[in-house]
Write an enzyme that holds these catalytic residues in place. Structure first.
Site, mmCIF file in Angstrom:
data_model
loop_
_atom_site.group_PDB
_atom_site.id
_atom_site.type_symbol
_atom_site.label_atom_id
_atom_site.label_comp_id
_atom_site.label_asym_id
_atom_site.label_seq_id
_atom_site.Cartn_x
_atom_site.Cartn_y
_atom_site.Cartn_z
ATOM 1 N N CYS A 142 0.720 -1.020 -0.219
ATOM 2 C CA CYS A 142 -0.076 -0.027 -0.041
ATOM 3 C C CYS A 142 0.815 1.336 0.035
ATOM 4 O O CYS A 142 0.154 2.317 -0.207
ATOM 5 C CB CYS A 142 -0.896 0.021 1.233
ATOM 6 S SG CYS A 142 -0.085 0.042 2.666
ATOM 7 N N GLU B 5 -6.772 -6.266 -0.722
ATOM 8 C CA GLU B 5 -6.896 -5.174 0.496
ATOM 9 C C GLU B 5 -5.887 -4.260 0.645
ATOM 10 O O GLU B 5 -4.703 -4.418 -0.135
ATOM 11 C CB GLU B 5 -6.511 -6.059 1.721
ATOM 12 C CG GLU B 5 -6.813 -4.982 3.157
ATOM 13 C CD GLU B 5 -5.512 -4.492 3.437
ATOM 14 O OE1 GLU B 5 -5.593 -3.399 4.291
ATOM 15 O OE2 GLU B 5 -4.523 -4.939 2.946
ATOM 16 N N ARG C 235 -9.013 2.456 11.857
ATOM 17 C CA ARG C 235 -8.048 2.065 10.806
ATOM 18 C C ARG C 235 -8.943 1.570 9.419
ATOM 19 O O ARG C 235 -9.810 0.476 9.415
ATOM 20 C CB ARG C 235 -7.406 0.663 11.459
ATOM 21 C CG ARG C 235 -6.410 0.392 10.195
ATOM 22 C CD ARG C 235 -5.748 -1.083 10.685
ATOM 23 N NE ARG C 235 -4.479 -1.365 9.866
ATOM 24 C CZ ARG C 235 -3.311 -0.974 10.152
ATOM 25 N NH1 ARG C 235 -3.070 -0.106 11.341
ATOM 26 N NH2 ARG C 235 -2.305 -1.388 9.462
ATOM 27 N N ARG D 25 -9.671 0.759 5.895
ATOM 28 C CA ARG D 25 -8.955 0.114 4.426
ATOM 29 C C ARG D 25 -10.227 -0.424 3.518
ATOM 30 O O ARG D 25 -11.082 -0.804 4.027
ATOM 31 C CB ARG D 25 -8.379 -1.201 5.097
ATOM 32 C CG ARG D 25 -7.190 -1.066 6.041
ATOM 33 C CD ARG D 25 -6.184 -0.172 5.280
ATOM 34 N NE ARG D 25 -4.767 -0.263 5.967
ATOM 35 C CZ ARG D 25 -4.566 0.871 6.757
ATOM 36 N NH1 ARG D 25 -5.397 2.013 6.537
ATOM 37 N NH2 ARG D 25 -3.231 0.965 7.270
#
Length: 420
Positions: free
Chosen positions: A139, A186, A230, A232
């Site tokens: 990422c 992800e 968090r 995502r």
């Protein structure tokens, strides 16, 4: 699937020194070194000896309830895998290039299947057939921090970043060749807005138009399951029309608070054989003092925050208590711990989370072993996924995966890949 002696030796060397292995198999270090470098072929006798050392139970970690096979790409320390094993998945192939992450992964998952390093060098035909492809592809090229850093250094990011950004296309070529029933990808939330949305547009076009998959995506906040904000993006795809919907996702309205994952100083902290007193002193019932910030570091962080407040910026440390939900744990946490500093009351300096607390913050159970240094552990948990999020996504994906597999078994034709 039984691995060749050379492969087993490579796995064993992520856990043991040459001296330890030589002692185990009754050979000298020079002989072991010749096997490891390929100067001398590994003998057949080496396989059973190493298999017994690596997998004393004699079998991979499997369940009688295995219902589908999956591969784990850019596996990290196995967070996505953990979610899918919970709902009947069996891992048949793993890829992770970082040696420290690989060490943690192998310590927690006793695998008898191929474990690859650099996926870019693998021909898709070498990868076992599978029903679901899992990939937490890197990422950094798309994250806010990653883009800012690359801009400051004058380096390309996103798909222009040849070392990481284009790894998505390695995922695409594997999907094209193996045609799994489904996939899960992800990444960070910023993937949606990177390059004014063009990066994500290319990803969707690739998955939908070129590969022909039905694609759904959603930003999920881990704080529904653990005390950490968090966000995502989770992208799931199905080879056939599936009827999948995010509406069946069950996200608790009120997640836990930080106190639920902190070491307990009231005598109730569990004694973990694999941790010992590394993070928590069980005799004195306290967190090890090394996690409390030094006077110099605490003074620096306070001055840094004051400087930015005076300039009208929001930069600074994140001080939390037992009733808090934390900021996002990052891979840089080992540097100063500034995004999550736990208040210790009064005039006492705050402390970092311990690696065990970081594991809990990401939803890993206390049975999860941490065989690496604190620095590497902080990096690994900061790069990982919130495991309960993956478990919930796996729960709603599994019925649709099984339906496609039943259709395949019934002889329904599978569409040909369009991606070249």
């Amino acid at each position: 699937m039984h691995l060749q002696p050379a492969t087993l030796l490579k796995q064993a060397r992520t856990r043991y020194t040459q001296r330890e292995l030589a002692r185990h198999i009754g050979k000298d270090i020079r002989t072991l070194r010749r096997w490891e470098t390929g100067q001398t072929p590994c003998p057949d006798m080496l396989g059973p000896a190493l298999q017994l050392l690596l997998f004393p139970s004699g079998t991979a970690k499997q369940s009688e309830n295995n219902r589908f096979r999956f591969i784990d790409l850019f596996a990290g320390i196995g967070g996505i895998r953990s979610g899918f094993e919970t709902h009947g998945g069996q891992c048949v192939f793993t890829s992770e290039w970082n040696d420290f992450s690989k060490k943690t992964y192998l310590e927690n998952f006793a695998d008898l299947h191929p474990f690859a390093g650099d996926i870019t060098r693998m021909d898709a035909d070498e990868i076992p057939d599978h029903d679901v492809l899992l990939a937490g592809f890197p990422c950094q090229p798309f994250s806010i921090a990653g883009v800012s850093k690359k801009n400051a250094l004058g380096k390309p990011h996103g798909f222009e970043c040849t070392t990481q950004g284009t790894l998505f296309f390695d995922v695409a070529r594997i999907i094209a060749r193996k045609r799994p029933a489904a996939f899960l990808l992800e990444n960070v939330k910023n993937l949606l807005s990177h390059d004014k949305g063009n990066t994500f547009k290319v990803i969707l076009q690739t998955l939908r138009d070129e590969l022909g998959y039905e694609v759904h995506y959603k930003v999920i906040d881990g704080q529904h399951f653990t005390p950490q904000h968090r966000e995502r993006i989770v992208i799931v795809g199905f080879r056939e029309n599936s009827g999948f919907s995010w509406d069946s996702l069950q996200l608790p309205a009120q997640g836990p608070r930080l106190g639920s994952i902190l070491h307990a100083t009231d005598g109730s902290e569990p004694v973990l054989e694999w941790d010992g007193n590394r993070f928590f002193d069980h005799e004195k019932q306290r967190i090890q003092p090394k996690y409390t910030l030094t006077p110099n570091l605490w003074a620096y962080l306070q001055a840094y925050a004051q400087k930015h407040r005076a300039a009208g910026n929001g930069f600074g440390f994140g001080l939390v208590s037992k009733d808090s939900v934390t900021r996002t744990l990052s891979a840089r946490y080992y540097k100063d711990g500034s995004e999550i500093l736990v208040s210790q009351g009064g005039r006492k300096r705050p402390r970092r989370l311990t690696p065990r607390e970081c594991a809990r913050l990401m939803g890993f159970p206390d049975t999860f072993r941490i065989p690496v240094s604190d620095t590497q552990a902080y990096r690994q948990f900061g790069n990982s996924v919130v495991v309960p999020v993956m478990q919930e996504v796996a729960r709603i994906m599994a019925p649709h995966v099984l339906e496609i597999l039943e259709q395949d078994a019934g002889g329904r034709a599978i569409s040909l890949p369009l991606f070249a």
